[in-house]
Write an enzyme that holds these catalytic residues in place. Structure first.
Site, mmCIF file in Angstrom:
data_model
loop_
_atom_site.group_PDB
_atom_site.id
_atom_site.type_symbol
_atom_site.label_atom_id
_atom_site.label_comp_id
_atom_site.label_asym_id
_atom_site.label_seq_id
_atom_site.Cartn_x
_atom_site.Cartn_y
_atom_site.Cartn_z
ATOM 1 N N CYS A 1 -13.798 13.197 -14.098
ATOM 2 C CA CYS A 1 -15.105 13.819 -13.853
ATOM 3 C C CYS A 1 -15.083 14.989 -12.866
ATOM 4 O O CYS A 1 -14.511 14.898 -11.777
ATOM 5 C CB CYS A 1 -16.080 12.761 -13.372
ATOM 6 N N ARG B 1 -22.865 8.493 -31.315
ATOM 7 C CA ARG B 1 -22.954 9.917 -30.931
ATOM 8 C C ARG B 1 -21.596 10.549 -30.696
ATOM 9 O O ARG B 1 -20.788 10.061 -29.909
ATOM 10 C CB ARG B 1 -23.820 10.091 -29.679
ATOM 11 N N CYS C 1 -14.124 8.530 -10.670
ATOM 12 C CA CYS C 1 -13.767 8.591 -12.095
ATOM 13 C C CYS C 1 -12.797 9.758 -12.333
ATOM 14 O O CYS C 1 -13.140 10.921 -12.061
ATOM 15 C CB CYS C 1 -15.017 8.779 -12.940
ATOM 16 N N CYS D 1 -31.936 13.617 -21.913
ATOM 17 C CA CYS D 1 -31.185 12.725 -21.028
ATOM 18 C C CYS D 1 -30.955 13.387 -19.670
ATOM 19 O O CYS D 1 -30.433 14.501 -19.589
ATOM 20 C CB CYS D 1 -29.841 12.415 -21.689
ATOM 21 N N CYS E 1 -27.686 2.892 -23.856
ATOM 22 C CA CYS E 1 -26.817 3.936 -24.378
ATOM 23 C C CYS E 1 -25.498 3.695 -23.668
ATOM 24 O O CYS E 1 -25.377 3.934 -22.465
ATOM 25 C CB CYS E 1 -27.387 5.308 -24.038
ATOM 26 N N CYS F 1 -34.006 9.418 -21.590
ATOM 27 C CA CYS F 1 -32.796 8.683 -21.249
ATOM 28 C C CYS F 1 -32.398 9.119 -19.845
ATOM 29 O O CYS F 1 -32.605 10.277 -19.472
ATOM 30 C CB CYS F 1 -31.689 9.036 -22.244
ATOM 31 N N CYS G 1 -20.263 13.198 -6.049
ATOM 32 C CA CYS G 1 -20.447 11.783 -6.390
ATOM 33 C C CYS G 1 -19.397 10.940 -5.659
ATOM 34 O O CYS G 1 -18.207 11.270 -5.659
ATOM 35 C CB CYS G 1 -20.308 11.591 -7.898
HETATM 36 N N1 SAM Z 1 -22.830 9.012 -13.108
HETATM 37 C C1 SAM Z 1 -23.243 8.290 -14.230
HETATM 38 C C2 SAM Z 1 -22.471 7.002 -14.441
HETATM 39 O O1 SAM Z 1 -21.739 6.558 -13.632
HETATM 40 O O2 SAM Z 1 -22.691 6.366 -15.464
HETATM 41 C C3 SAM Z 1 -23.255 9.046 -15.516
HETATM 42 C C4 SAM Z 1 -22.828 10.425 -15.651
HETATM 43 S S1 SAM Z 1 -21.250 10.507 -16.379
HETATM 44 C C5 SAM Z 1 -21.040 12.216 -16.410
HETATM 45 C C6 SAM Z 1 -21.492 9.920 -18.027
HETATM 46 C C7 SAM Z 1 -20.297 9.829 -18.919
HETATM 47 O O3 SAM Z 1 -19.880 11.113 -19.267
HETATM 48 C C8 SAM Z 1 -19.074 9.160 -18.359
HETATM 49 O O4 SAM Z 1 -19.186 7.775 -18.404
HETATM 50 C C9 SAM Z 1 -17.996 9.669 -19.307
HETATM 51 O O5 SAM Z 1 -17.873 8.840 -20.431
HETATM 52 C C10 SAM Z 1 -18.554 11.032 -19.725
HETATM 53 N N2 SAM Z 1 -17.810 12.124 -19.099
HETATM 54 C C11 SAM Z 1 -17.810 12.487 -17.799
HETATM 55 N N3 SAM Z 1 -16.950 13.517 -17.580
HETATM 56 C C12 SAM Z 1 -16.395 13.806 -18.779
HETATM 57 C C13 SAM Z 1 -15.418 14.739 -19.210
HETATM 58 N N4 SAM Z 1 -14.820 15.581 -18.378
HETATM 59 N N5 SAM Z 1 -15.092 14.754 -20.519
HETATM 60 C C14 SAM Z 1 -15.686 13.905 -21.386
HETATM 61 N N6 SAM Z 1 -16.602 12.995 -21.030
HETATM 62 C C15 SAM Z 1 -16.957 12.939 -19.750
HETATM 63 C C1 DTB Z 2 -22.277 10.418 -22.151
HETATM 64 O O1 DTB Z 2 -21.661 9.445 -22.609
HETATM 65 N N1 DTB Z 2 -21.872 11.676 -22.233
HETATM 66 C C2 DTB Z 2 -22.766 12.548 -21.522
HETATM 67 C C3 DTB Z 2 -23.911 11.598 -21.127
HETATM 68 N N2 DTB Z 2 -23.402 10.326 -21.489
HETATM 69 C C4 DTB Z 2 -24.495 11.623 -19.779
HETATM 70 C C5 DTB Z 2 -22.107 13.295 -20.421
HETATM 71 C C6 DTB Z 2 -20.970 14.156 -20.891
HETATM 72 C C7 DTB Z 2 -20.432 14.871 -19.715
HETATM 73 C C8 DTB Z 2 -19.352 15.811 -20.090
HETATM 74 C C9 DTB Z 2 -18.763 16.495 -18.921
HETATM 75 C C10 DTB Z 2 -19.678 17.390 -18.164
HETATM 76 O O2 DTB Z 2 -20.409 18.217 -18.763
HETATM 77 O O3 DTB Z 2 -19.667 17.317 -16.926
HETATM 78 FE FE1 SF4 Z 3 -19.916 10.023 -10.590
HETATM 79 FE FE2 SF4 Z 3 -18.845 11.428 -12.572
HETATM 80 FE FE3 SF4 Z 3 -18.166 8.889 -12.239
HETATM 81 FE FE4 SF4 Z 3 -20.655 9.464 -13.126
HETATM 82 S S1 SF4 Z 3 -18.731 9.857 -14.180
HETATM 83 S S2 SF4 Z 3 -20.066 8.006 -11.547
HETATM 84 S S3 SF4 Z 3 -20.987 11.417 -11.990
HETATM 85 S S4 SF4 Z 3 -17.762 10.555 -10.783
#
Ligand code: SAM
Ligand code: DTB
Ligand code: SF4
Length: 324
Positions: free
Chosen positions: A58, A259, A55, A95, A187, A127, A51
């Site tokens: 992530c 959630r 973030c 989702c 959401c 979703c 990506c």
């Molecule tokens: N890429 C998409 C975006 O930008 O909205 C969504 C995917 S992202 C994985 C969705 C959410 O998962 C993030 O906004 C964050 O709140 C949560 N998330 C991502 N990595 C995580 C982690 N390591 N631990 C907990 N929550 C995480």
């Molecule tokens: C959200 O708030 N939590 C979900 C969903 N929206 C997409 C993602 C959680 C991701 C947790 C880290 C992972 O599994 O990579």
């Molecule tokens: Fe990309 Fe992860 Fe950020 Fe979503 S949370 S925009 S997958 S780097």
């Protein structure tokens, strides 16, 4: 609750003695919702890794070295297979997450529209979380049968640039408005334990509740620390801060799904129990989130049994000819 809560009010709520706060939010929850029912969603990463966003939490950001294998977009058939398994396991919402900065028109987007339509035709709520959207793309998703768009604010406006530098808080708000204008339900929530202060958690809750209307679904994630990311050694979130955040979310957004999202692996059953009492009424079901493990279905069922909770049944039973 006033339409637009003030920072004073949210701070006052957040800082109440914990049991007073939980008592209040549990009362609000029981007044507005059936407190014995928990909405269960299931997650699938339809496009993993590489990506362009940075973030800090992530595993999928190309800016970090989490060791995650990059994968191209999954084909609709595999997605539908996973959705059927999720439905059979008791999920009522599916989702689909793609590690994109934004949606680009073209064959991948057409494939996503196909996935949405097919998952919807299974009788599941749908979703998607695909990054930034343009109005026509949001409309096409809605027309294909998308119910919810997930796009988190993640933290307070003030803390945001400490966590993500490749986009702004306002970029997020613009995409949320575009999704809303297309008739999608939102959401939208956050992530705790990413080096934010209590004031930042209050700021996030205030931002979420100030949207008009507030998001229909509010995921509260607790950081799952990922080796190779800047947050791999973040200070763990004290459990009572999560309970406070859930309580305040419930009081400010009485009818939204709140959630308990990522991070349940690191919570005791007792902490989860307090969150359900405080008004959490939704979880991710299944042993995988996007790229990290989740609690097993058996352990969730065992906890539900102990607490007298059951998964909500909103899945429509479709006539045979409409089932795929
Ligand atoms: N890429 C998409 C975006 O930008 O909205 C969504 C995917 S992202 C994985 C969705 C959410 O998962 C993030 O906004 C964050 O709140 C949560 N998330 C991502 N990595 C995580 C982690 N390591 N631990 C907990 N929550 C995480
Ligand atoms: C959200 O708030 N939590 C979900 C969903 N929206 C997409 C993602 C959680 C991701 C947790 C880290 C992972 O599994 O990579
Ligand atoms: Fe990309 Fe992860 Fe950020 Fe979503 S949370 S925009 S997958 S780097």
């Amino acid at each position: 609750m006033p339409a637009s809560p003030t920072r004073e009010l949210v701070t006052d709520l957040y800082q109440r003695p914990l049991l007073d706060l939980v008592f209040e939010s549990a009362s609000v929850h029981r007044k507005h919702n059936d407190a014995s029912q928990v909405q269960c969603s299931s997650l699938l990463s339809i496009k993993t890794g590489a990506c362009p966003e940075d973030c800090g939490y992530c595993s999928q950001s190309a800016h970090h070295n989490s060791g995650l294998e990059r994968e191209k977009l999954m084909d609709p058939e595999t997605v539908v297979k996973n959705a059927k398994i999720a439905k059979d396991s008791g999920a009522d919402r599916f989702c689909m997450g793609a590690a994109w900065r934004e949606v680009r028109d073209g064959k991948d987007f057409e494939a996503v529209l196909e996935m949405v339509a097919q998952v919807k035709s299974l009788g599941l709520e749908t979703c998607a979380t695909l990054g930034m959207l343009k109005p026509e793309q949001a409309q096409r998703l809605a027309n294909a049968g998308l119910d919810y768009y997930n796009h988190n604010l993640d933290t307070s406006r003030e803390h945001y640039s400490e966590v993500i530098t490749t986009r702004t808080y306002d970029d997020r708000l613009v995409t949320l408005a575009i999704a809303r204008a297309a008739g999608l339900k939102l959401c939208c929530g956050g992530i705790l334990g990413i080096g934010e202060s209590q004031e930042d958690r209050i700021g996030l809750l205030l931002e979420l509740a100030s949207q008009s209307p507030p998001p229909e679904s509010v995921p509260i994630n607790v950081l799952v620390p990922i080796v190779g990311t800047p947050m791999e050694k973040a200070e763990p979130l004290p459990w009572e801060e999560l309970v406070r955040a859930v309580s305040v979310a419930r009081i400010l957004m009485p009818t939204s799904w709140v959630r308990l999202s990522a991070g349940r692996e690191s919570l005791t059953e007792e902490a989860q129990t307090l969150c359900f009492l405080a008004g959490a009424n939704s979880i991710f079901l299944g042993d995988r989130l996007l790229t990290t493990p989740n609690r097993t279905q058996n352990s969730d069922q065992a906890l539900f049994d102990k607490l007298g909770l059951s998964p909500i049944k909103t899945v429509e039973v479709l006539p045979k000819e409409l089932q795929v």
